[in-house]
Scaffold this motif. Structure first.
Motif, PDB file in Angstrom:
ATOM      1  N   SER A 180      36.301  40.148  40.027  1.00 32.35           N
ATOM      2  CA  SER A 180      35.409  40.472  38.916  1.00 32.35           C
ATOM      3  C   SER A 180      34.055  39.819  39.117  1.00 32.35           C
ATOM      4  CB  SER A 180      36.026  39.992  37.598  1.00 32.35           C
ATOM      5  OG  SER A 180      35.219  40.335  36.493  1.00 32.35           O
TER       6      SER A 180
ATOM      7  N   GLY B 238      30.659  41.150  34.546  1.00 35.02           N
ATOM      8  CA  GLY B 238      32.046  40.729  34.714  1.00 35.02           C
ATOM      9  C   GLY B 238      32.937  41.101  33.545  1.00 35.02           C
TER      10      GLY B 238
ATOM     11  N   GLY C 192      36.048  43.540  34.528  1.00 29.94           N
ATOM     12  CA  GLY C 192      37.081  42.849  35.291  1.00 29.94           C
ATOM     13  C   GLY C 192      37.839  41.831  34.454  1.00 29.94           C
ATOM     14  N   THR C 193      37.111  41.132  33.585  1.00 26.81           N
ATOM     15  CA  THR C 193      37.744  40.164  32.694  1.00 26.81           C
ATOM     16  C   THR C 193      38.721  40.859  31.751  1.00 26.81           C
ATOM     17  OG1 THR C 193      35.848  38.673  32.794  1.00 26.81           O
ATOM     18  CG2 THR C 193      37.305  38.441  30.902  1.00 26.81           C
TER      19      THR C 193
ATOM     20  N   THR D 245      36.729  35.405  40.498  1.00 24.34           N
ATOM     21  CA  THR D 245      35.513  35.823  39.818  1.00 24.34           C
ATOM     22  C   THR D 245      34.266  35.204  40.416  1.00 24.34           C
ATOM     23  OG1 THR D 245      34.351  35.862  37.674  1.00 24.34           O
ATOM     24  CG2 THR D 245      35.830  34.003  38.079  1.00 24.34           C
TER      25      THR D 245
ATOM     26  N   ALA E  84      35.135  43.658  41.172  1.00 22.56           N
ATOM     27  CA  ALA E  84      33.910  42.884  41.393  1.00 22.56           C
ATOM     28  C   ALA E  84      32.814  43.761  41.974  1.00 22.56           C
ATOM     29  CB  ALA E  84      34.193  41.704  42.322  1.00 22.56           C
TER      30      ALA E  84
END
Length: 398
Positions: A193, A212, A215-216, A233, A272
């Protein structure tokens, strides 16, 4: 959330042992019963009296306690718990577990238990990075042991990096995940991420506008379904979710290494926004203006993390999901990317400025698989994550 769950807490010998006191309190707040075991090293940092007072139970310390061992106490302790938590888990304890040693109460309990074990490692950054510790971790993961942390941070020894024990709230979330009833229980999933930052000099870098957030949200949704999530991350704007193992990186090269260390896994979700290029030779000093004109920067191609994992053969996750953030010809470019990288699925989205998706709270994606293209309506990023998590769960179950 943890009502009546019996937690056997083993406190190892490290400065992070002081966090075990807060961990006991937080577990009890959620209804758990905590039985503490204190190693000889742990006693150097927290006292048996303080641990016992907070836990409300006797502290177990000695393998050869005559009262306890008259009833084979170490066997009962190891098997009466619903979960064994080791916090902090020192390099020494990890080595004993990996080697099957049992020379004190803690290591004997860990060898004799038939219940799940969760480790919260804590040690010097160089100890964590040592090949022996990496081998021990790989062996323990193969044995079914789960991990929370370690985090990056300042060490008591003055160094900075991975090795800092996860915070009590993170450990509690990981404990809760152990008892989660969901379709991804027992599955290990890597999620990448955020952006990467590729240094130009000590104060400048190449990056992108990824926050991000998507992805989080995906990592949180997978953890909510019971998955053990390794969250790799870059320097994102949003905080990482709780209940996952967080590995913080800066550059694409660091991200690739972190992903390779996290393998094997059942699935990988590569959300990411990795920079395609880096400066070939980043300056160790701030670049200055000069009469000679603009500084000349030579670029090098970054490693292709998605392609590397998709085509790795042995050790490849059973499901590899990539993302394609495009500004034009979205489906065509994403379909070509899927074929070029060799991943199973591609999640395509239009991030042109007019959409407001890059860095925003919503997303509109098309899931591209062997079965065809599936266009999803625009929705919040959390909703996208939940829908994708459910699809991943169904694929891994099949």
């Amino acid at each position: 959330m943890l009502a009546e769950k019996r937690i056997l807490l083993i406190i190892g010998g490290g400065i992070a042992a002081y966090k075990s006191l807060e961990l006991i309190r937080r577990l009890q707040e959620r209804g758990a019963q905590v039985t503490p075991v204190l190693t000889r090293g742990g006693e150097q940092f927290v006292t048996p009296l303080s641990v016992s007072a907070l836990a409300g139970h006797k502290v177990h310390r000695d393998l050869f306690d005559l009262t306890d061992e008259a009833e084979m106490g170490h066997i009962q302790l190891s098997r009466s718990a619903d979960l064994v938590v080791v916090a902090p888990a020192t390099a020494d304890l990890m080595a004993k577990m990996a080697g099957g040693l049992a020379d004190d109460l803690a290591s004997t309990l860990l060898l004799a238990t038939d219940t799940p074990v969760l480790l919260a490692p804590a040690m010097n950054v160089r100890m964590w990075a040592h090949p022996a510790t990496a081998r021990n971790r790989a062996q323990l993961e193969q044995d079914g042991i789960t991990f929370v942390g370690p985090n990056d941070g300042a060490m008591a020894c003055g160094e900075f990096g991975p090795g800092r024990m996860a915070e009590p709230a993170e450990i509690v979330a990981a404990v809760a995940a152990q008892f989660a009833a969901g379709p991804l229980v027992g599955k290990r999933i890597i999620v990448t991420s955020g952006p990467t930052h590729e240094p130009i000099d000590p104060v400048r870098y190449i990056a992108n506008r990824s926050s991000g957030a998507q992805g989080t949200a995906i990592a949180a949704a997978l953890a909510a379904l019971g998955a053990q999530v390794v969250f790799v991350t870059g320097p994102a704007e949003v905080a990482p979710p709780q209940g996952v193992e967080v590995v913080a990186v800066e550059t694409a090269q660091q991200m690739l290494v972190a992903v390779e260390v996290a393998l094997p896994a059942d699935a990988g979700v590569f959300a990411a926004a990795v920079a395609d290029w880096r400066v070939a030779s980043a300056s160790d000093r701030k670049l200055k203006k000069s009469h000679d004109g603009l500084p000349k920067l030579e670029f090098a191609e970054n490693p292709d993390i998605l392609k590397t994992v998709s085509r790795m053969g042995a050790g490849r996750p059973g499901l590899v999901v990539g993302f394609a953030a495009e500004t034009n010809d979205v489906i065509e470019n994403a379909t070509a990317k899927r074929a070029r990288k060799g991943c199973d699925w591609i999640v395509a989205n239009d991030v042109s400025p007019a959409t407001g998706i890059m860095g925003g709270t919503e997303n509109a994606v098309t899931l591209i698989t062997d079965a065809g293209n599936e266009e999803w309506p625009r929705m919040g990023k959390a909703a996208v994550a939940e829908r994708l998590a459910q699809r991943i769960a169904a694929a891994l179950a099949g």
